[in-house]
Design a protein around this motif. Structure first.
Motif, mmCIF file in Angstrom:
data_model
loop_
_atom_site.group_PDB
_atom_site.id
_atom_site.type_symbol
_atom_site.label_atom_id
_atom_site.label_comp_id
_atom_site.label_asym_id
_atom_site.label_seq_id
_atom_site.Cartn_x
_atom_site.Cartn_y
_atom_site.Cartn_z
ATOM 1 N N PRO A 196 0.803 -1.227 0.000
ATOM 2 C CA PRO A 196 0.000 0.000 0.000
ATOM 3 C C PRO A 196 0.831 1.269 0.000
ATOM 4 C CG PRO A 196 -0.047 -1.075 2.159
ATOM 5 C CD PRO A 196 0.594 -2.035 1.218
ATOM 6 N N GLU A 197 2.061 1.198 0.495
ATOM 7 C CA GLU A 197 2.913 2.390 0.551
ATOM 8 C C GLU A 197 3.674 2.656 -0.736
ATOM 9 O OE1 GLU A 197 5.242 -0.911 2.809
ATOM 10 O OE2 GLU A 197 3.160 -0.330 2.399
ATOM 11 N N SER A 198 3.500 1.797 -1.741
ATOM 12 C CA SER A 198 4.160 1.994 -3.027
ATOM 13 C C SER A 198 3.240 2.761 -3.972
ATOM 14 C CB SER A 198 4.530 0.649 -3.655
ATOM 15 O OG SER A 198 4.993 0.824 -4.987
ATOM 16 N N ARG A 199 3.830 3.581 -4.834
ATOM 17 C CA ARG A 199 3.025 4.309 -5.822
ATOM 18 C C ARG A 199 2.689 3.432 -7.028
ATOM 19 N NH1 ARG A 199 7.234 8.979 -7.540
ATOM 20 N NH2 ARG A 199 7.310 9.117 -5.269
ATOM 21 N N PHE A 200 3.307 2.251 -7.105
ATOM 22 C CA PHE A 200 3.069 1.350 -8.229
ATOM 23 C C PHE A 200 2.262 0.127 -7.780
ATOM 24 C CE2 PHE A 200 7.204 3.435 -9.082
ATOM 25 C CZ PHE A 200 6.821 4.164 -10.191
ATOM 26 N N GLU A 201 1.656 -0.533 -8.748
ATOM 27 C CA GLU A 201 0.792 -1.671 -8.439
ATOM 28 C C GLU A 201 1.577 -2.822 -7.836
ATOM 29 O OE1 GLU A 201 -2.356 -4.671 -10.743
ATOM 30 O OE2 GLU A 201 -1.551 -2.898 -11.768
ATOM 31 N N GLU A 202 2.795 -3.053 -8.342
ATOM 32 C CA GLU A 202 3.616 -4.147 -7.826
ATOM 33 C C GLU A 202 5.047 -3.683 -7.622
ATOM 34 O OE1 GLU A 202 1.874 -8.381 -9.312
ATOM 35 O OE2 GLU A 202 2.984 -7.242 -10.817
ATOM 36 N N VAL A 203 5.727 -4.344 -6.683
ATOM 37 C CA VAL A 203 7.147 -4.100 -6.432
ATOM 38 C C VAL A 203 7.862 -5.444 -6.438
ATOM 39 C CG1 VAL A 203 6.792 -1.968 -5.138
ATOM 40 C CG2 VAL A 203 6.781 -4.161 -3.936
ATOM 41 N N ALA A 204 9.166 -5.398 -6.619
ATOM 42 C CA ALA A 204 9.957 -6.624 -6.696
ATOM 43 C C ALA A 204 10.554 -6.945 -5.330
ATOM 44 C CB ALA A 204 11.073 -6.465 -7.723
ATOM 45 N N GLN A 205 10.302 -8.159 -4.865
ATOM 46 C CA GLN A 205 10.864 -8.615 -3.582
ATOM 47 C C GLN A 205 11.836 -9.756 -3.845
ATOM 48 O OE1 GLN A 205 8.917 -9.174 0.608
ATOM 49 N NE2 GLN A 205 8.410 -10.995 -0.581
ATOM 50 N N LEU A 206 13.064 -9.574 -3.374
ATOM 51 C CA LEU A 206 14.094 -10.588 -3.582
ATOM 52 C C LEU A 206 13.929 -11.726 -2.583
ATOM 53 C CD1 LEU A 206 16.719 -11.577 -4.903
ATOM 54 C CD2 LEU A 206 17.974 -10.143 -3.270
#
Length: 256
Positions: free
Chosen positions: A104-114
């Motif tokens: 929810p704190e990202s401005r994009f729909e998805e983020v990359a998690q390593l």
């Protein structure tokens, strides 16, 4: 004589060029011809001003949601953040190594998690003609950790920013060739070291939005270049790494 008649005589006897307040109409016309002591300036368009102010605090998504656009609050110049989906992440499409999550704190729909990887490579690109001319820009990796930053706190990463020909190939030269040839230097620690280390390097800064950022480098945009800005963050010489979440790479004017 009746008082009303006297009043009529006094009014009718007034000179024709005199106003009811005793000032000649010529003097009034002459006074109106004086220039205003405050020059007449065009008023700003309220709608345009409010739009610009909104773009300073509320980035908009473009390029199918893989790029955000905003304006720098102090200079009004263009700022961008490339979403992790728009970056070249080695093994990024392999669920064994990376996974894509929503925060929810990202401005994009998805983020990359390593999850875990030995070869850590993140590279991004943006056309220099999209930037504001005559401006010194800096690029930052925007990220956070979901757990203890395994390896990132004691092994430095290589970071770099450079202008390349438009449409360049990521593999010419390859990342290995750039590292072995000395073009990339390991000069940044993505996590604060928990112990004293011998190497010197940049450390991350905490952003107002709660994320971390690591400066990758800077570039002066003259405004006439037909090139692309390449941004690199990598570590390919140590053992497995995990725990990092990447939102994207931000390119913004250098703060005074």
């Amino acid at each position: 004589m009746h008082a009303g008649s006297l009043c009529f005589l006094r009014l009718s006897g007034r000179r024709q060029n005199q106003t009811p307040f005793g000032i000649s109409s010529f003097r009034l016309r002459h006074k109106r011809s004086y220039p205003s002591p405050i020059p007449s300036l065009p008023l700003p368009n309220p709608r345009r001003t409010s739009t610009c102010m909104a773009l300073c605090d509320n980035p908009v998504l473009i390029n199918e949601g893989n790029l955000s656009f905003s304006l720098d609050k102090w200079s009004g110049k263009k700022c961008y953040m490339i979403a992790s989906k728009g970056l070249r992440i080695a093994w990024g499409d392999t669920p064994r190594y990376w996974e894509w999550i929503s925060l929810p704190e990202s401005r994009f729909e998805e983020v990359a998690q390593l999850r875990v990887v030995g070869w850590f490579e993140i590279r991004g690109r943006i056309a220099t003609r999209m930037l504001s001319p005559s401006t010194l820009y800096k690029a930052y990796l925007v990220y956070k950790f979901n757990e203890r930053p395994w390896t990132f706190d004691n092994h430095p990463t290589a970071v770099a920013v450079s202008a390349r020909s438009y449409g360049f190939d990521y593999e010419c030269p390859s990342l290995s060739e750039m590292v072995e040839g000395g073009e990339l230097k390991y000069t940044a620690f993505l996590a604060q070291p928990e112990r004293e280390i011998s190497e010197e390097g940049r450390l991350p800064d905490k952003r107002a939005d709660g994320w971390l950022e690591m400066e990758l480098g800077e570039y002066f945009c003259e405004g006439e270049e037909d090139a692309e800005l390449e941004m690199i963050c990598c570590e390919i010489n140590s053992s497995g790494k995990c725990g990092i979440i990447v939102q994207g790479i931000e390119v913004r004017p250098k703060s005074n």
